[in-house]
Write an enzyme that holds these catalytic residues in place. Structure first.
Site, PDB file in Angstrom:
ATOM      1  N   LYS A 126       0.852  -1.192   0.000  1.00 63.15           N
ATOM      2  CA  LYS A 126       0.000   0.000   0.000  1.00 63.15           C
ATOM      3  C   LYS A 126       0.881   1.232   0.000  1.00 63.15           C
ATOM      4  O   LYS A 126       1.997   1.193   0.516  1.00 63.15           O
ATOM      5  CB  LYS A 126      -0.891   0.027   1.247  1.00 63.15           C
ATOM      6  CG  LYS A 126      -2.071   0.952   1.121  1.00 63.15           C
ATOM      7  CD  LYS A 126      -3.156   0.295   0.320  1.00 63.15           C
ATOM      8  CE  LYS A 126      -4.442   1.055   0.282  1.00 63.15           C
ATOM      9  NZ  LYS A 126      -5.545   0.182  -0.157  1.00 63.15           N
TER      10      LYS A 126
HETATM   11  N1  GLU Z   1      -7.214   0.351  -3.380  1.00 64.67           N
HETATM   12  C1  GLU Z   1      -7.996  -0.816  -3.663  1.00 64.67           C
HETATM   13  C2  GLU Z   1      -8.078  -1.721  -2.441  1.00 64.67           C
HETATM   14  O1  GLU Z   1      -7.897  -1.304  -1.320  1.00 64.67           O
HETATM   15  C3  GLU Z   1      -7.540  -1.522  -4.919  1.00 64.67           C
HETATM   16  C4  GLU Z   1      -6.120  -2.000  -4.906  1.00 64.67           C
HETATM   17  C5  GLU Z   1      -5.630  -2.527  -6.250  1.00 64.67           C
HETATM   18  O2  GLU Z   1      -6.416  -2.618  -7.180  1.00 64.67           O
HETATM   19  O3  GLU Z   1      -4.451  -2.838  -6.325  1.00 64.67           O
HETATM   20  O4  GLU Z   1      -8.375  -2.881  -2.550  1.00 64.67           O
END
Ligand code: GLU
Length: 411
Positions: free
Chosen positions: A106
């Site tokens: 993240k």
């Molecule tokens: N931000 C989204 C989540 O928390 C998508 C992450 C992604 O597609 O890599 O799942």
């Protein structure tokens, strides 16, 4: 995080440890799965007027046991290292749960996205990409949008990455459709949330048609969840964003308000405060905004039979316990909102193959795979007589620990 009590990362690790115990994992393995592989903290000098403001940015890579790390980038004033660690870890469990070949990561920048001009946003994401390029890449770590970022932000990220490393559109997902994005990706998280809501109702013999829904959040997740819930026959009776909430017991016509940026100027039967939407009497409650919005202070005020977690970590662990004791069925974030990263997987594979799917195929694949993950979590919850969140962690911790051990990471 805005709540007091255990840190967000500690809360995720509590679930990891619990799943590890159920599975009989060695304590060393549980410890490894409770730590992040790599954490990079950067400073981002941003020109503002004739001065410079220095922002803090992050990329935390939690695990690569099952594949390249994957996860979004959040622009929000509450972003800090603990939150990014928690969200990176959740990505590991999410990707394992839906069985896509990714690990978890993240990113974030501590900044109020609503106060940024497009040029400032572009400057921030380009700097973030330049500073982190050595840890990114389509087979290393693939970012995507999250709160405060969107397809446009990902286009700038891709462009900056291409300048430094050459053409590789699979280096980021959630891009605009006109620029290597996949039709269907934008709606995928909300669509998945709505599908899981419908599946949950059916599982409990509640009719989907006319079931009442309240949604906190009118960003990408909340608005598409609302739209698809309506398409599936449910009645969205309340929805809110930071400006406040609107209520209509007859059902809000989501299609007609969908294009509004904010709910501030939307005409409504009744207006309520942003957080009050959580207390509305309804069948399905979908928190689709920030973390920890349901906590010890308001858990007893929840008036829903089912909660589908559109946001990441919207319920604190102690509130989760209290709600379950009240008989509320909670479908956890790593299942409920996994449609987003599932869609990212489809985009990534299409980019690598330089081949694109029609949206019908995208939706069909998404629906089938979400349903399979849903039934698997229910099966495991029955097998171990545990709630759905614990069952989801048992599935994903089991898969990641297996990959971890097979790789021989312990020698
Ligand atoms: N931000 C989204 C989540 O928390 C998508 C992450 C992604 O597609 O890599 O799942």
């Amino acid at each position: 995080m805005t709540h007091s009590g255990p840190s967000a990362f500690a809360e995720v690790n509590e679930k990891v440890a619990q799943a590890g115990e159920i599975l009989g994992l060695k304590s060393g393995v549980i410890n490894a799965l409770s730590s992040c592989e790599r954490e990079v903290v950067i400073s981002i000098p941003l020109r503002r007027g004739d001065d410079v403001e220095v922002l803090t940015g992050y990329r935390v890579q939690h695990s690569s046991a099952r594949g390249p790390r994957k996860g979004g980038i959040r622009f929000h004033q509450d972003v800090d290292l603990d939150e990014v660690r928690a969200l990176a870890s959740l990505m590991t469990w999410k990707t394992a749960l839906i069985d896509v070949p990714f690990g978890g990561a993240k990113g974030g920048v501590a900044v109020d996205a609503s106060k940024l001009s497009p040029i400032e946003k572009e400057e921030i994401i380009r700097r973030w990409t330049r500073s982190l390029v050595h840890v990114l890449g389509h087979h290393r770590d693939i970012p995507a949008p999250d709160m405060g970022t969107d397809a446009r932000t990902m286009a700038w990220l891709m462009d900056e990455y291409h300048r430094l490393e050459g053409f590789q559109p699979a280096c980021v997902t959630g891009k605009p459709v006109e620029l290597f994005g996949a039709p269907g990706r934008e709606e995928a998280t909300g669509r998945g949330v709505a599908l899981i809501a419908a599946a949950t109702l059916k599982q409990h013999d509640v009719k989907v048609k006319g079931a009442t829904v309240a949604i906190q959040g009118f960003g990408n997740v909340g608005r598409y969840a609302a739209l698809v819930c309506q398409e599936l026959g449910m009645k969205v009776i309340a929805i809110s964003d930071v400006s406040g909430g609107i209520v209509d017991k007859k059902g809000i016509d989501i299609a007609s308000i969908f294009m509004h940026k904010s709910l501030e100027n939307v005409e409504a039967d009744e207006r309520i405060g942003s957080a009050e939407v959580l207390e509305i009497e309804c069948d399905i409650l979908i928190p689709a905004a920030l973390g920890s919005v349901i906590n010890d202070k308001n858990a007893s005020l929840i008036n829903a039979r089912f909660i589908i977690e559109g946001a990441n970590q919207p319920i604190t662990i102690s509130a989760d316990r209290e709600l379950r004791a009240q008989g509320v069925v909670i479908v956890p974030d790593i299942l409920a909102n996994s449609g987003g990263v599932m869609g990212s997987y489809f985009e990534w594979t299409q980019n690598i193959q330089e081949f694109s799917w029609p949206i019908e195929k995208f939706r069909r694949e998404l629906d089938t795979r979400m349903e399979a993950a849903f039934f698997n979590v229910h099966k495991v919850s029955r097998k171990y007589s545990v709630d759905l969140r614990t069952a989801a962690f048992v599935v994903s911790v089991g898969r990641v620990s297996e990959a971890f051990e097979l790789r021989g990471s312990l020698v």
